[in-house]
Design a protein around this motif. Sequence first.
Motif, PDB file in Angstrom:
ATOM      1  N   LEU A 190       0.840  -1.191   0.000  1.00 41.42           N
ATOM      2  CA  LEU A 190       0.000   0.000   0.000  1.00 41.42           C
ATOM      3  C   LEU A 190       0.874   1.239   0.000  1.00 41.42           C
ATOM      4  O   LEU A 190       1.842   1.317   0.756  1.00 41.42           O
ATOM      5  N   VAL A 191       0.534   2.220  -0.840  1.00 38.12           N
ATOM      6  CA  VAL A 191       1.283   3.477  -0.829  1.00 38.12           C
ATOM      7  C   VAL A 191       0.340   4.643  -1.116  1.00 38.12           C
ATOM      8  O   VAL A 191      -0.396   4.641  -2.103  1.00 38.12           O
ATOM      9  N   ASP A 192       0.344   5.618  -0.198  1.00 42.73           N
ATOM     10  CA  ASP A 192      -0.425   6.854  -0.345  1.00 42.73           C
ATOM     11  C   ASP A 192       0.255   7.895   0.529  1.00 42.73           C
ATOM     12  O   ASP A 192       0.521   7.635   1.709  1.00 42.73           O
ATOM     13  N   ASP A 193       0.565   9.050  -0.043  1.00 41.75           N
ATOM     14  CA  ASP A 193       1.306  10.061   0.713  1.00 41.75           C
ATOM     15  C   ASP A 193       0.451  10.772   1.758  1.00 41.75           C
ATOM     16  O   ASP A 193       0.985  11.467   2.627  1.00 41.75           O
ATOM     17  N   GLN A 194      -0.871  10.585   1.709  1.00 36.21           N
ATOM     18  CA  GLN A 194      -1.755  11.198   2.707  1.00 36.21           C
ATOM     19  C   GLN A 194      -1.996  10.232   3.867  1.00 36.21           C
ATOM     20  O   GLN A 194      -2.483   9.117   3.651  1.00 36.21           O
ATOM     21  N   PRO A 195      -1.652  10.631   5.105  1.00 37.05           N
ATOM     22  CA  PRO A 195      -1.758   9.721   6.259  1.00 37.05           C
ATOM     23  C   PRO A 195      -3.152   9.122   6.439  1.00 37.05           C
ATOM     24  O   PRO A 195      -3.288   7.913   6.657  1.00 37.05           O
ATOM     25  N   TYR A 196      -4.188   9.954   6.330  1.00 38.53           N
ATOM     26  CA  TYR A 196      -5.550   9.452   6.537  1.00 38.53           C
ATOM     27  C   TYR A 196      -5.915   8.412   5.479  1.00 38.53           C
ATOM     28  O   TYR A 196      -6.500   7.361   5.793  1.00 38.53           O
ATOM     29  N   ASP A 209       1.883  -9.468  -4.579  1.00 40.78           N
ATOM     30  CA  ASP A 209       0.933  -9.844  -5.628  1.00 40.78           C
ATOM     31  C   ASP A 209       0.107  -8.653  -6.090  1.00 40.78           C
ATOM     32  O   ASP A 209      -0.308  -8.594  -7.244  1.00 40.78           O
ATOM     33  N   LEU A 210      -0.137  -7.716  -5.161  1.00 43.96           N
ATOM     34  CA  LEU A 210      -1.049  -6.609  -5.437  1.00 43.96           C
ATOM     35  C   LEU A 210      -0.493  -5.322  -4.841  1.00 43.96           C
ATOM     36  O   LEU A 210      -0.117  -5.291  -3.668  1.00 43.96           O
ATOM     37  N   LEU A 211      -0.443  -4.282  -5.663  1.00 43.95           N
ATOM     38  CA  LEU A 211      -0.042  -2.945  -5.208  1.00 43.95           C
ATOM     39  C   LEU A 211      -1.247  -2.023  -5.323  1.00 43.95           C
ATOM     40  O   LEU A 211      -1.820  -1.875  -6.401  1.00 43.95           O
ATOM     41  N   ILE A 212      -1.631  -1.420  -4.193  1.00 45.07           N
ATOM     42  CA  ILE A 212      -2.713  -0.432  -4.190  1.00 45.07           C
ATOM     43  C   ILE A 212      -2.065   0.924  -3.956  1.00 45.07           C
ATOM     44  O   ILE A 212      -1.451   1.154  -2.911  1.00 45.07           O
ATOM     45  N   ALA A 213      -2.194   1.829  -4.934  1.00 44.13           N
ATOM     46  CA  ALA A 213      -1.406   3.058  -4.904  1.00 44.13           C
ATOM     47  C   ALA A 213      -2.225   4.278  -5.287  1.00 44.13           C
ATOM     48  O   ALA A 213      -3.082   4.228  -6.164  1.00 44.13           O
ATOM     49  N   ASP A 214      -1.926   5.390  -4.589  1.00 35.68           N
ATOM     50  CA  ASP A 214      -2.369   6.701  -5.042  1.00 35.68           C
ATOM     51  C   ASP A 214      -1.576   7.025  -6.313  1.00 35.68           C
ATOM     52  O   ASP A 214      -0.537   6.395  -6.593  1.00 35.68           O
ATOM     53  N   ILE A 215      -2.047   7.989  -7.090  1.00 34.58           N
ATOM     54  CA  ILE A 215      -1.321   8.331  -8.309  1.00 34.58           C
ATOM     55  C   ILE A 215      -0.416   9.538  -8.107  1.00 34.58           C
ATOM     56  O   ILE A 215       0.803   9.450  -8.264  1.00 34.58           O
ATOM     57  N   GLU A 216      -0.988  10.674  -7.748  1.00 33.86           N
ATOM     58  CA  GLU A 216      -0.187  11.892  -7.629  1.00 33.86           C
ATOM     59  C   GLU A 216       0.429  11.983  -6.235  1.00 33.86           C
ATOM     60  O   GLU A 216      -0.246  12.261  -5.252  1.00 33.86           O
ATOM     61  N   MET A 217       1.746  11.702  -6.197  1.00 37.53           N
ATOM     62  CA  MET A 217       2.509  11.758  -4.950  1.00 37.53           C
ATOM     63  C   MET A 217       3.817  12.482  -5.231  1.00 37.53           C
ATOM     64  O   MET A 217       4.303  12.476  -6.361  1.00 37.53           O
ATOM     65  N   PRO A 218       4.410  13.125  -4.230  1.00 37.13           N
ATOM     66  CA  PRO A 218       5.661  13.864  -4.455  1.00 37.13           C
ATOM     67  C   PRO A 218       6.830  12.937  -4.768  1.00 37.13           C
ATOM     68  O   PRO A 218       6.971  11.872  -4.175  1.00 37.13           O
ATOM     69  N   GLY A 219       7.636  13.331  -5.745  1.00 33.71           N
ATOM     70  CA  GLY A 219       8.846  12.569  -6.071  1.00 33.71           C
ATOM     71  C   GLY A 219       8.609  11.493  -7.102  1.00 33.71           C
ATOM     72  O   GLY A 219       9.210  11.482  -8.173  1.00 33.71           O
ATOM     73  N   LEU A 220       7.710  10.565  -6.802  1.00 35.41           N
ATOM     74  CA  LEU A 220       7.467   9.420  -7.688  1.00 35.41           C
ATOM     75  C   LEU A 220       5.974   9.132  -7.671  1.00 35.41           C
ATOM     76  O   LEU A 220       5.385   8.908  -6.618  1.00 35.41           O
ATOM     77  N   SER A 221       5.361   9.138  -8.818  1.00 37.74           N
ATOM     78  CA  SER A 221       3.911   8.957  -8.880  1.00 37.74           C
ATOM     79  C   SER A 221       3.523   7.483  -8.890  1.00 37.74           C
ATOM     80  O   SER A 221       4.329   6.608  -9.240  1.00 37.74           O
ATOM     81  N   GLY A 222       2.274   7.215  -8.527  1.00 38.44           N
ATOM     82  CA  GLY A 222       1.759   5.852  -8.608  1.00 38.44           C
ATOM     83  C   GLY A 222       1.754   5.345 -10.035  1.00 38.44           C
ATOM     84  O   GLY A 222       1.963   4.159 -10.283  1.00 38.44           O
ATOM     85  N   TYR A 223       1.533   6.257 -10.989  1.00 42.46           N
ATOM     86  CA  TYR A 223       1.565   5.858 -12.389  1.00 42.46           C
ATOM     87  C   TYR A 223       2.964   5.367 -12.764  1.00 42.46           C
ATOM     88  O   TYR A 223       3.105   4.370 -13.487  1.00 42.46           O
TER      89      TYR A 223
END
Length: 234
Positions: A6-12, A49-63
């Motif tokens: 899991l990756v998302d730059d927003q804590p909530y 097996d599975l990555l759940i990611a935000d897209i717009e993040m600082p430095g490196l995007s989910g895309y």
Amino acid sequence: MIRVGLVDDQPYDLEKLTAIVGQLDEAEIVFATQDPEEAYREVKKDKIDLLIADIEMPGLSGYELAHFVHSYALKTTVIFVTGHSGYAVHAFEIQVHDYIMKPYTRERLLQSVQRFAEKRRKQDSAHGNLIIKQKAEIHVIRKPDIIFIERTGRTTTIVTTGDTYETYQPLAELEEKLVERDFFRSHRSFIINIHHVKNFSLYSKHSYSIAFYPTKQTAMMTKDKMEEFQSKYF
């Protein structure tokens, strides 16, 4: 078990992802991070097996993370969870499993993960593995190792090159999972793997006995099925 990153730059938002995915018995969270660079290092290991990611993040995007997965043909599947709709077309191009818009419901995310789990189960069934429920255990059997399967009464016996398994799953149910050309329904009580067949011997006026490598156990084939077998394989 599905290994999830899991990756998302927003804590909530990361807490929400962690809480929802953590409810699934079939999911194991390998990492949950706000740092996309850390996620990149984990993804490179090709251990999830599975990555759940935000897209717009600082430095490196989910895309960019998803593009890396796609470009290097990693085993990881990607789900985007994002507040931005502008990447939807690009997500399709790199074969992202799902594109979930924020704010989303718990049910929406769970549905997506469960669809992935079902898809993976079907792929396992069709490409190399047979999943067998045996009392309190679940066995993963390599399909090439199966010699033959026999139904006796309410019990189905699976004879493999290394072991024998018993299950209550009907023969018809297992036949649906053995879609490869290697397997043939030789009799109402038998499914055989043609690659382990040693020879056929006339058993009666209407049937043949089948010998196999490397077991001394035998299976049966009816005369009608022998004609179908010859037309299919010879």
